[in-house]
Design an enzyme around this catalytic site. Structure first.
Site, PDB file in Angstrom:
ATOM      1  N   TRP A 137     -16.652 -29.073  23.810  1.00  0.00           N
ATOM      2  CA  TRP A 137     -15.593 -29.011  22.797  1.00  0.00           C
ATOM      3  C   TRP A 137     -14.307 -29.575  23.412  1.00  0.00           C
ATOM      4  CZ3 TRP A 137     -11.894 -24.499  21.994  1.00  0.00           C
ATOM      5  CH2 TRP A 137     -11.143 -24.666  20.812  1.00  0.00           C
ATOM      6  N   ASP A 218     -18.624 -19.104  25.841  1.00  0.00           N
ATOM      7  CA  ASP A 218     -17.853 -19.338  24.627  1.00  0.00           C
ATOM      8  C   ASP A 218     -18.809 -19.125  23.462  1.00  0.00           C
ATOM      9  OD1 ASP A 218     -16.437 -20.238  22.476  1.00  0.00           O
ATOM     10  OD2 ASP A 218     -15.874 -22.170  23.345  1.00  0.00           O
ATOM     11  N   LYS A 254     -16.104 -18.962  12.296  1.00  0.00           N
ATOM     12  CA  LYS A 254     -17.220 -19.555  11.553  1.00  0.00           C
ATOM     13  C   LYS A 254     -18.111 -18.494  10.942  1.00  0.00           C
ATOM     14  CE  LYS A 254     -15.656 -22.779  14.244  1.00  0.00           C
ATOM     15  NZ  LYS A 254     -15.364 -24.156  14.320  1.00  0.00           N
TER      16      LYS A 254
HETATM   17  N1  KET Z   1     -15.240 -22.872  20.961  1.00  0.00           N
HETATM   18  C1  KET Z   1     -15.964 -23.844  20.407  1.00  0.00           C
HETATM   19  C2  KET Z   1     -17.188 -24.311  21.092  1.00  0.00           C
HETATM   20  C3  KET Z   1     -15.549 -24.388  19.192  1.00  0.00           C
HETATM   21  O1  KET Z   1     -16.290 -25.346  18.661  1.00  0.00           O
HETATM   22  C4  KET Z   1     -14.366 -23.933  18.567  1.00  0.00           C
HETATM   23  C5  KET Z   1     -13.896 -24.551  17.331  1.00  0.00           C
HETATM   24  C6  KET Z   1     -13.677 -22.888  19.195  1.00  0.00           C
HETATM   25  C7  KET Z   1     -14.142 -22.380  20.388  1.00  0.00           C
HETATM   26  C8  KET Z   1     -12.417 -22.299  18.664  1.00  0.00           C
HETATM   27  O2  KET Z   1     -12.440 -21.814  17.402  1.00  0.00           O
HETATM   28  P1  KET Z   1     -11.355 -20.749  16.893  1.00  0.00           P
HETATM   29  O3  KET Z   1     -10.989 -21.230  15.569  1.00  0.00           O
HETATM   30  O4  KET Z   1     -10.220 -20.728  17.867  1.00  0.00           O
HETATM   31  O5  KET Z   1     -12.097 -19.446  16.901  1.00  0.00           O
HETATM   32  N2  KET Z   1     -14.287 -25.694  16.934  1.00  0.00           N
HETATM   33  C9  KET Z   1     -13.975 -26.414  15.711  1.00  0.00           C
HETATM   34  C10 KET Z   1     -12.566 -26.332  15.249  1.00  0.00           C
HETATM   35  C11 KET Z   1     -11.543 -26.778  16.238  1.00  0.00           C
HETATM   36  O6  KET Z   1     -11.706 -27.797  16.912  1.00  0.00           O
HETATM   37  O7  KET Z   1     -10.546 -26.056  16.345  1.00  0.00           O
HETATM   38  C12 KET Z   1     -14.464 -27.855  15.856  1.00  0.00           C
HETATM   39  O8  KET Z   1     -14.969 -28.241  16.927  1.00  0.00           O
HETATM   40  O9  KET Z   1     -14.394 -28.599  14.856  1.00  0.00           O
END
Ligand code: KET
Length: 408
Positions: A137, A218, A254
């Site tokens: 990510w 994660d 999610k």
């Molecule tokens: N870890 C991973 C692997 C991840 O894909 C995301 C979010 C997060 C943590 C963080 O999510 P949060 O909203 O802080 O709980 N991924 C998607 C959104 C982004 O980039 O913020 C994405 O990859 O599209």
């Protein structure tokens, strides 16, 4: 106009974020056929964001409960939320929880949990290097660097097989300095959609423990990979139940669709309850000057759902429906490409796990699809399957077909 000019004249414009910037570009596009497959955010068959029914129910009862106030939460957040979150990821029979050696603190979704965990490690852990998978990510390197860790990568994905480079992974983890922190995606690896098998996880665990490395999970997609909360937590549970230590960042963005509520948790599994107590006291010192204490609303929604058997069961059904819809999009896209005779092997679309397909399309092909077909995705060729619907699959398949045949 001040003759001195601005104190910020030297500030150069920063590029948009590689993932969230895709939405910015999408919003500017006027085309009626535009499609946002950039950010990992669930959409319904109608292409609309989804608020889960259980979330609506929980919010309804929260709003109607006049005993609820808006006082500050403690630095570590809502106690009930923390307890239930640990149970969700480690399992209701977790020996680590029973032994009181798990510290769980509410943080600002997955990102905030990673950042607080990273800063705690940078301050209190002897080895300040974290190894992240290549690729990972896009925010991981930035989060951990700013947390004060030094970031290196280990081999993970093999583009030639579109699968796990397991040998490379083992070799790289074997040659890290002893004690190094190793970041894993608990399930549904982003962006590749490639996860180790349970047997491979077993081998990874042995290597991690024999070399005294510190695993940092994660977990942003629990329930989204397989549709089962328990199955998706197996990797983490393997490590949490062997008596060793690990760190876990959880996100409810999610799996409960609580993206903008910013709800997540950081857990640190320690060797003893005594260590856990001291660790918690220091995590509080990381949080207090950063944002003081976390917001109350989202965590209250999660706690209300996790503690009520009926709401919990209904949640698992809604979650499974989201996971199943994503899996069905994989089959539909795969079949649409087959039907068009698009050159290449596209079976990875149905093999990959979780929210994303790592298509193998290159930057130019992605740019072409955006320009000619108004399809928005990250430049590494990742598409969010959750943004797709039966209605939009043909348009995407046409675009991929054109991009691939044009370049050939
Ligand atoms: N870890 C991973 C692997 C991840 O894909 C995301 C979010 C997060 C943590 C963080 O999510 P949060 O909203 O802080 O709980 N991924 C998607 C959104 C982004 O980039 O913020 C994405 O990859 O599209």
């Amino acid at each position: 106009m001040d003759s001195q000019g601005s104190s910020f004249d030297h500030v150069v414009r920063a590029p948009e974020d590689p993932i969230l910037g895709v939405t910015v570009a999408y919003n500017k596009d006027q085309s009626p056929v535009k499609l946002n497959l950039g950010v990992g955010a669930y959409r319904t068959e109608e292409g609309k964001p989804l608020v889960l029914n259980v979330v609506r129910q929980a919010e309804h009862s929260l709003v109607n409960d006049k005993a609820r106030v808006k006082e500050y939460l403690p630095i570590v957040g809502l106690a009930e939320f923390n307890k239930l979150s640990a149970k969700l990821i480690f399992g209701s029979d977790s020996s680590a929880i029973q032994d009181n050696r798990v510290v769980t603190v509410q943080c600002l979704s997955g990102t905030g949990s990673l950042r607080v965990g990273g800063e705690f490690l940078a301050k209190h852990y002897h080895e300040r290097t974290i190894y992240i998978p290549a690729p990972t990510w896009g925010n991981h390197p930035k989060v951990f660097t700013l947390a004060g860790l030094s970031v290196k990568t280990y081999r993970y994905y093999d583009p030639s097989t579109r699968g796990l480079d397991f040998q490379g992974l083992l070799e790289d983890l074997n040659s890290t300095p002893s004690g190094a922190i190793i970041l894993f995606h608990a399930c549904a690896h982003n962006p590749t959609g490639v996860d180790p098998t349970l047997e491979q996880w077993g081998q990874i665990r042995q290597l991690i423990r024999s070399r005294g490395l510190l695993p940092f999970f994660d977990s942003a997609y629990q329930g989204f990979a397989s549709g089962s909360l328990d199955a998706d937590a197996q990797s983490v549970r393997m490590f949490a139940s062997d008596g060793g230590e690990c760190v876990v960042a959880q996100s409810y963005a999610k799996n409960m669709g609580l993206y903008g509520e910013r709800v997540g948790a950081l857990s640190i599994v320690c060797k003893t309850a005594d260590v856990a107590g001291r660790v918690e006291s220091q995590v509080k010192l990381v949080i207090r000057p950063m944002y003081s204490n976390p917001p109350i609303h989202g965590a209250s929604i999660v706690a209300a759902i996790l503690k009520d058997r009926d709401l919990y069961n209904e949640w698992t059904i809604e979650l499974k429906a989201m996971a199943d819809r994503i899996i069905s999009m994989r089959y539909q896209l795969f079949e649409a490409l087959q039907a068009r005779g698009t050159p290449g092997d596209w079976s990875h679309i149905i093999k990959q796990i979780g929210m994303f397909t790592f298509t193998g399309l290159n930057t130019e092909q992605v740019a072409f699809m955006t320009k000619e077909y108004h399809i928005y995705m990250t430049s590494d060729g990742r598409i969010s399957m959750a943004g797709l619907s039966s209605r939009t699959v043909p348009h995407l398949a046409d675009a991929i077909h054109a991009a691939v045949t044009k370049a050939a």
